[in-house]
Design a protein around this motif. Structure first.
Motif, PDB file in Angstrom:
ATOM      1  N   UNK A 157       0.853  -1.184   0.000  1.00  0.00           N
ATOM      2  CA  UNK A 157       0.000   0.000   0.000  1.00  0.00           C
ATOM      3  C   UNK A 157       0.884   1.227   0.000  1.00  0.00           C
ATOM      4  N   UNK A 158       0.434   2.272  -0.697  1.00  0.00           N
ATOM      5  CA  UNK A 158       1.217   3.509  -0.791  1.00  0.00           C
ATOM      6  C   UNK A 158       0.271   4.682  -0.957  1.00  0.00           C
ATOM      7  N   UNK A 159       0.776   5.870  -0.549  1.00  0.00           N
ATOM      8  CA  UNK A 159      -0.016   7.104  -0.690  1.00  0.00           C
ATOM      9  C   UNK A 159       0.925   8.237  -1.036  1.00  0.00           C
ATOM     10  N   UNK A 160       0.566   9.044  -2.039  1.00  0.00           N
ATOM     11  CA  UNK A 160       1.416  10.172  -2.446  1.00  0.00           C
ATOM     12  C   UNK A 160       0.573  11.166  -3.215  1.00  0.00           C
ATOM     13  N   UNK A 161       1.175  12.329  -3.447  1.00  0.00           N
ATOM     14  CA  UNK A 161       0.498  13.368  -4.230  1.00  0.00           C
ATOM     15  C   UNK A 161       0.932  13.376  -5.684  1.00  0.00           C
ATOM     16  N   UNK A 162       1.970  12.610  -6.026  1.00  0.00           N
ATOM     17  CA  UNK A 162       2.525  12.673  -7.392  1.00  0.00           C
ATOM     18  C   UNK A 162       2.681  11.285  -8.018  1.00  0.00           C
ATOM     19  N   UNK A 163       1.821  10.365  -7.631  1.00  0.00           N
ATOM     20  CA  UNK A 163       1.823   9.005  -8.201  1.00  0.00           C
ATOM     21  C   UNK A 163       3.118   8.246  -7.920  1.00  0.00           C
ATOM     22  N   UNK A 164       3.790   8.572  -6.849  1.00  0.00           N
ATOM     23  CA  UNK A 164       5.012   7.876  -6.481  1.00  0.00           C
ATOM     24  C   UNK A 164       4.682   6.809  -5.448  1.00  0.00           C
ATOM     25  N   UNK A 165       5.338   5.646  -5.566  1.00  0.00           N
ATOM     26  CA  UNK A 165       5.109   4.565  -4.596  1.00  0.00           C
ATOM     27  C   UNK A 165       6.396   4.227  -3.843  1.00  0.00           C
ATOM     28  N   UNK A 166       7.287   5.213  -3.796  1.00  0.00           N
ATOM     29  CA  UNK A 166       8.551   4.968  -3.093  1.00  0.00           C
ATOM     30  C   UNK A 166       8.311   4.747  -1.603  1.00  0.00           C
ATOM     31  N   UNK A 167       7.419   5.550  -1.052  1.00  0.00           N
ATOM     32  CA  UNK A 167       7.126   5.427   0.375  1.00  0.00           C
ATOM     33  C   UNK A 167       5.926   4.498   0.519  1.00  0.00           C
ATOM     34  N   UNK A 168       6.148   3.177   0.561  1.00  0.00           N
ATOM     35  CA  UNK A 168       5.074   2.188   0.596  1.00  0.00           C
ATOM     36  C   UNK A 168       5.211   1.294   1.812  1.00  0.00           C
ATOM     37  N   UNK A 169       4.094   0.642   2.131  1.00  0.00           N
ATOM     38  CA  UNK A 169       4.057  -0.307   3.233  1.00  0.00           C
ATOM     39  C   UNK A 169       3.842  -1.701   2.657  1.00  0.00           C
ATOM     40  N   UNK A 170       4.681  -2.658   3.077  1.00  0.00           N
ATOM     41  CA  UNK A 170       4.596  -4.025   2.549  1.00  0.00           C
ATOM     42  C   UNK A 170       4.278  -4.996   3.680  1.00  0.00           C
ATOM     43  N   UNK A 171       3.427  -5.988   3.317  1.00  0.00           N
ATOM     44  CA  UNK A 171       3.059  -7.020   4.280  1.00  0.00           C
ATOM     45  C   UNK A 171       3.276  -8.379   3.628  1.00  0.00           C
ATOM     46  N   UNK A 172       3.918  -9.312   4.307  1.00  0.00           N
ATOM     47  CA  UNK A 172       4.126 -10.684   3.841  1.00  0.00           C
ATOM     48  C   UNK A 172       3.835 -11.617   5.005  1.00  0.00           C
TER      49      UNK A 172
END
Length: 442
Positions: free
Chosen positions: A299-314
């Motif tokens: 999951x990710x949230x940004x203002x410019x369609x970037x997913x660099x700052x994302x949360x991952x679950x496994x």
């Protein structure tokens, strides 16, 4: 030019019109092939086979891993703010608050999940039961096909018999009509009494409804003959057969051989196995089940369609399910499956008893009808000899034309009786083929 175009259009239309007077010659083998290819009953039965195959595939799928993926995107149209303390006065006092935006313009999510049955007796039994159900459906289809083919064979010869009956009825009516005209001439001449004249008239009149009834019976039989084989209604059919050729009385077979050939007996045995599997499946619901699962999500949230700052679950997990109390539902389900199994066993024994009785009855019918053929054949030979003598006598002027017609009628009736006897023997023989499971062989 317009006239030529009109002629071409009419010619093309005429070429595409169905033939109104189409006629076909049918042997028994050709008719049986048509029935096997066009019978709607067999098409429906074939769909049952496809349903059984689909049921087996659905049961097998329960043992395979279930993988699912989900992706989402959310566009936030309004800002969500929350007052937050941003500063404090140097000399102390109340904190300074400011509305701060806490959401972003775009939110993305993606998830991938896997579930796998590790231990589940119901799934194992369901796969076995589906395989058995497909096998049973195949036997049921063979039994239905044998029944349809047997009906087709009987219907074919029934139509031939009704054709001959109609021909005899017409000849009898014509003979009675000629007798009536002859009696009228004699009555007008005063040679016979009014009673004899009226008796000849009544005999002629009574022949008319008999002919109409014979025609109606043949028309109805023709409709059934065509419908069973998918033959168009306007088609004229000529039955190409030789009624004097028929098989000998077959030899008796052991019941074990008959049961091994009969598809309905095979289907009944398969049903017993299927019910036993269903009982095992019902009992398996009392046992625990074990399944594994795996999850990966981003999951990710940004203002410019970037997913660099994302949360991952496994994640990996195991789930054990143990039925403790179901209100008696599982026990009731098991008892029902047990009763259905016992019911199928009783049906199997009943089928075997019915088959044994049917075999004996059909064989006795074969013997009886074969003896009737012998008697009818002897009568036919006598009638044929009398007919030949009558023809010679008529040409020599010894007997009258009416005497010849009477002998001819007797000969036709004897021939019809012979054909009827052969038909009854063939009908019993076709029933015998079905009874021993060989209706499709010949």
């Amino acid at each position: 030019m317009k006239k030529l175009l009109l002629i071409c259009i009419i010619a093309l239309a005429a070429a595409n019109l169905p033939a109104l007077d189409k006629s076909i010659d049918l042997t028994l083998e050709e008719y049986v092939r048509l029935v096997g290819r066009n019978s709607k009953h067999l098409r429906i039965a074939a769909k049952d086979l496809e349903i059984a195959a689909a049921t087996e595939r659905a049961a097998r799928s329960q043992a395979l891993p279930m993988i699912g993926a989900e992706a989402g995107y959310t566009r936030n149209l309004l800002d969500i703010t929350r007052p937050m303390a941003v500063a404090a006065p140097p000399a102390g006092g109340a904190l300074i608050f400011q509305d701060i935006r806490v959401n972003t313009d775009n939110e993305f999510s993606f998830g991938l999940a896997l579930n796998q049955q590790i231990f589940n007796l119901r799934v194992v039994n369901a796969i076995r039961a589906s395989r058995q159900f497909r096998l049973m459906s195949g036997y049921i289809f063979d039994a239905q096909k044998q029944a349809i083919i047997t009906i087709a064979k009987k219907l074919y010869y029934q139509n031939y018999l009704l054709e001959q009956l109609l021909e005899v009825r017409r000849n009898l009516e014509n003979n009675s009509y000629e007798n009536y005209l002859n009696a009228q001439n004699k009555f007008d001449a005063g040679v016979i009494s009014e009673f004899d004249f009226l008796r000849a008239k009544v005999e002629w009149k009574t022949r008319i409804p008999e002919t109409l009834q014979a025609q109606r019976n043949l028309d109805l039989a023709r409709i059934n003959l065509k419908n069973l084989a998918g033959i168009p209604e306007g088609t004229k059919i000529t039955l190409n057969t030789n009624i004097s050729e028929f098989p000998d009385i077959p030899e008796l077979m052991s019941m074990s051989e008959i049961f091994a050939n009969r598809p309905d007996h095979k289907a009944s045995v398969a049903e017993v196995s299927l019910r036993r599997m269903n009982l095992n499946a019902a009992r398996s619901d009392h046992f625990p089940t074990l399944r594994g699962n795996a999850l990966f999500a981003v999951s990710a949230a940004s203002n410019d369609f970037s997913i660099d700052d994302s949360t991952r679950i496994a994640q990996l997990g195991l789930t054990v399910s143990v039925p403790i109390f179901t209100g008696g539902a599982l026990s009731a389900q098991t008892r029902r499956a047990k009763h259905e199994y016992e019911q199928s066993v009783i049906r199997l024994h009943q089928l075997r008893e019915d088959v044994a009785a049917s075999i004996n009855s059909i064989f006795l019918t074969l013997i009886e009808t074969r003896q009737r053929i012998t008697a009818a054949e002897a009568t036919l030979q006598t009638a044929r000899r009398a007919f030949e003598i009558a023809q010679t006598s008529y040409r020599a002027g010894v007997i009258t034309h009416l005497d010849l017609k009477d002998v001819t009628t007797s000969y036709e009736l004897a021939n019809l009786n012979y054909i009827s006897s052969v038909y009854e023997y063939l009908a019993a023989y076709f029933s015998w083929q079905q009874a021993i499971g060989e209706a499709l062989i010949r």
